[in-house]
Design a protein around this motif. Sequence first.
Motif, PDB file in Angstrom:
ATOM      1  N   GLN A 140      24.256  34.320  14.834  1.00 32.27           N
ATOM      2  CA  GLN A 140      25.205  34.229  13.858  1.00 32.27           C
ATOM      3  C   GLN A 140      24.972  34.959  13.014  1.00 32.27           C
ATOM      4  N   TRP A 143      24.198  38.950  14.124  1.00 29.00           N
ATOM      5  CA  TRP A 143      25.321  39.557  14.936  1.00 29.00           C
ATOM      6  C   TRP A 143      26.629  39.454  14.028  1.00 29.00           C
ATOM      7  N   SER A 144      26.424  39.012  12.812  1.00 30.63           N
ATOM      8  CA  SER A 144      26.980  39.219  11.092  1.00 30.63           C
ATOM      9  C   SER A 144      26.489  40.013  10.307  1.00 30.63           C
ATOM     10  N   ARG A 148      22.901  42.843  14.471  1.00 30.77           N
ATOM     11  CA  ARG A 148      23.398  42.891  15.693  1.00 30.77           C
ATOM     12  C   ARG A 148      22.740  43.586  17.112  1.00 30.77           C
ATOM     13  N   GLN A 187      37.285  41.394   5.241  1.00 31.07           N
ATOM     14  CA  GLN A 187      35.686  40.928   6.042  1.00 31.07           C
ATOM     15  C   GLN A 187      36.511  39.017   6.706  1.00 31.07           C
ATOM     16  N   PHE A 193      34.011  40.492  13.615  1.00 28.97           N
ATOM     17  CA  PHE A 193      33.135  40.737  12.196  1.00 28.97           C
ATOM     18  C   PHE A 193      31.555  39.860  12.649  1.00 28.97           C
ATOM     19  N   SER A 194      31.881  39.405  13.226  1.00 27.39           N
ATOM     20  CA  SER A 194      30.923  38.635  13.781  1.00 27.39           C
ATOM     21  C   SER A 194      30.199  38.682  15.380  1.00 27.39           C
ATOM     22  N   TYR A 196      28.230  37.978  17.349  1.00 24.80           N
ATOM     23  CA  TYR A 196      27.133  37.008  18.430  1.00 24.80           C
ATOM     24  C   TYR A 196      27.806  36.782  19.720  1.00 24.80           C
ATOM     25  N   ASP A 201      32.892  34.284  18.792  1.00 18.70           N
ATOM     26  CA  ASP A 201      32.713  35.075  17.837  1.00 18.70           C
ATOM     27  C   ASP A 201      33.709  36.492  17.915  1.00 18.70           C
ATOM     28  N   PHE A 206      36.872  36.331  11.544  1.00 15.16           N
ATOM     29  CA  PHE A 206      35.157  35.781  10.559  1.00 15.16           C
ATOM     30  C   PHE A 206      35.823  34.421   9.833  1.00 15.16           C
TER      31      PHE A 206
END
Length: 240
Positions: A140, A143-144, A148, A187, A193-194, A196, A201, A206
């Motif tokens: 996470q 990927w946040s 990514r 955000q 925003f993530s 993942y 997600d 987020f």
Amino acid sequence: MGTTGVRTDRLGLLLAQFDQARETAQVRLTGLSDAEYLWEPVDGCWSIRPREEAVTPRAYGPGAWVIDKGAPEIPASEYAEVARQAAGGMSVAKIAEDWSVSVERVEEVLAHTGEPEPDVVPVTTIAWRLGHLHSGFAGQWEWSFGERRREPRLMVDFAPSADLALERFWAELDRWRESLGAVTEEQLDTVGFSQYPYGSDPDDPFISVLFGANLELIHHMAEIAVLRDLWRARFQLPAH
């Protein structure tokens, strides 16, 4: 901020919850030995183990030790979540992709009525629970806040040493916490925003991702605490 200096904004509350959970976990894990870390209290446990001794079809990890993972499925405990995904407008195909199952399996779950049969799930070791948490937080974060692009299942080198595993795990939580401290209100509300890839997600704001991450930390650490209690009491005679 409240008059006492305690943050009561949305992010502040989630950070405070995370901080308290992490502090409690670190105290509770003091003195963890390698034997206890890898202890399998019953037959058929999931754990981390040498790659050549893997017993599950999707065990993963980049190094000599891998973590057990079974075939993809939607457990009965998640039927309600699948229904919520569908009610929220997610297509059956997307739900199937999300859970790594067939469209037919998703349709079967959505058509189910009444109470589902209880799940039969493996008992997992402390090593498995820590590895699962570590892998999730590493993925996470990547990927946040990262590039990514890295495969989450290859980001954590699982270790048979409790001290080394904990050292790496606390460092991962510190990195996650540091990045969270700079998250803006915009955000928090940003859907995707993530990104993942294992879970919902990309379809969630987020703030929901942070809430879910806190729940993961809290509930797995509670399970670890029970395993530590059982380890300590394993040689005690039953009361008559």
